[in-house]
Design a protein around this motif. Structure first.
Motif, short mmCIF file in Angstrom:
data_model
loop_
_atom_site.label_atom_id
_atom_site.label_comp_id
_atom_site.label_asym_id
_atom_site.label_seq_id
_atom_site.Cartn_x
_atom_site.Cartn_y
_atom_site.Cartn_z
N TRP A 177 3.12 5.90 -2.67
CA TRP A 177 4.32 6.66 -2.99
C TRP A 177 4.43 6.91 -4.49
CZ3 TRP A 177 8.01 9.79 -1.51
CH2 TRP A 177 9.17 9.89 -2.27
N VAL A 224 9.47 -1.64 0.53
CA VAL A 224 9.55 -0.24 0.94
C VAL A 224 10.85 0.37 0.41
CG1 VAL A 224 9.59 1.34 2.89
CG2 VAL A 224 8.18 -0.73 2.98
N THR A 226 0.83 -1.20 0.00
CA THR A 226 0.00 0.00 0.00
C THR A 226 0.86 1.25 0.00
OG1 THR A 226 -1.75 -1.16 1.20
CG2 THR A 226 -1.81 1.24 1.24
N ALA A 227 1.92 1.24 0.84
CA ALA A 227 2.81 2.40 0.90
C ALA A 227 3.50 2.63 -0.45
CB ALA A 227 3.86 2.20 2.00
#
Length: 366
Positions: free
Chosen positions: A247, A332, A242-243
């Protein structure tokens, strides 16, 4: 035979792709076979001539379907075509239902929304376009061409019913409220080509692999993977993906904002298409990262070394858990690599973004 061909009445059908991106690929394939399809399904006594062209890179959005039909009618008149069919990747609605196709006998044009056709779009296009041509000719009272045979709903699964005044020749073919919306969303992802977005995130994947390689050498990560359960690892994975999607959207300005030229409903559909495309692309990237990390862990980390760090016997499940946590953390890290991507490459994942293709100006001037 050549003399007979010259004596037959000629009807020129123009195919227009707008924007000239994915719809142009569909038009190019259809052009090669449409004349034969029209002779087979509409009238074998007519000499069918098919022309193809590009529509606007940024088609008008504020006027909805009527604006597109008006622009298409002008294009037909300028090119001196008899009938014009437009293929577009815009998700269109009428009466709060997904619009699959619309014909206008007054303008002698029709449009077909590719996303509303669902996943199997090219087969549906081959079935729909001859029916649209036949319907336009019948509504325009072209006596040399018989009325359309089976209704469009019988040819195209996406069409649920027809709305609009049949006497005026303005017909709209709509999908069902629930299944039609699901098919529309799936068709938007198909039209947005997730494979292109996946290839465009190559630097992201390289950055993630680099992060994973570093994490494989850290026994603290090994112990974390052993301590965390499947529930928390799932949460970490979902948060990481999701991040990453968030982003990509924020860093590359992929979010479509409503403005006078883009209605709020259309902007929401564009954003939904972008989110789903990026989610699918990043999910496939994650699977590739997981497989690569698992292979590297099996090759680089000896079982005895892992047992010494975890202070217990290990099996293949431990390697899977290790690859799982490393892949989630590396996702990430891969977001940093996404900042190095070419801006146009990443923006191609935005549903409302269409780069100007080579030759566009020459074709437009012609």
């Amino acid at each position: 035979m050549a003399t007979n061909d010259r004596r037959r009445r000629e009807i020129v059908v123009g195919l227009v792709a707008t924007p000239p991106d994915y719809p142009a690929q569909v038009v190019a394939r259809l052009t090669a076979e449409l004349a034969d399809l029209l002779a087979e399904r509409v009238d074998a006594d007519v000499r069918w001539t098919v022309r193809e062209g590009w529509g606007e890179v940024a088609p008008r959005r504020d006027g909805g379907v009527e604006a597109l039909l008006d622009d298409l009618a002008q294009r037909r008149a300028d090119a001196r075509w008899d009938i014009t069919i437009c293929l577009t990747d815009l998700p269109l609605h009428t009466e709060r239902l997904p619009l699959v196709a619309q014909t206008s006998a007054r303008r002698r044009v029709a449009l077909l929304s590719l996303p509303a056709l669902g996943l199997r779009q090219r087969r549906a296009v081959r079935a729909a376009v001859p029916e649209l041509v036949a319907r336009l000719l019948a509504d325009a009272r072209e006596e040399r061409v018989p009325p359309a045979g089976p209704a469009l709903a019988g040819r195209v699964a996406a069409v649920h019913r027809m709305v609009g005044g049949t006497d005026a020749g303005e017909r709209a073919y709509v999908a069902s409220r629930l299944a039609g919306r699901v098919r529309l969303v799936a068709g938007m992802v198909r039209a947005n080509r997730p494979g292109r977005a996946l290839l465009g995130l190559s630097k992201l994947l390289v950055g993630a692999f680099g992060t994973a390689a570093f994490a494989l050498t850290t026994n603290t990560i090994w112990q974390m993977g052993d301590a965390l359960g499947a529930l928390r690892l799932t949460a970490i994975m979902l948060l990481g993906l999701t991040a990453l999607v968030a982003w990509l959207i924020i860093a590359h300005d992929l979010w479509e904002k409503p403005d006078p030229s883009t209605p709020a409903e259309l902007a929401r559909m564009f954003n939904l298409g972008t989110i789903l495309t990026l989610t699918l692309a990043t999910a496939v990237s994650y699977v590739a990262l997981f497989a690569g990390t698992l292979l590297a862990a099996a090759l680089l980390i000896d079982t005895s070394v892992l047992e010494q760090s975890l202070e217990r016997p290990v099996d293949v499940t431990d390697y899977l858990m290790l690859a799982w946590i490393i892949s989630s953390l590396a996702t990430v890290g891969g977001a940093i690599g996404s900042g190095l991507e070419d801006e146009d490459t990443v923006r191609a994942a935005a549903y409302g973004y269409h780069p100007e293709p080579g030759g566009w100006r020459d074709e437009k001037d012609t």
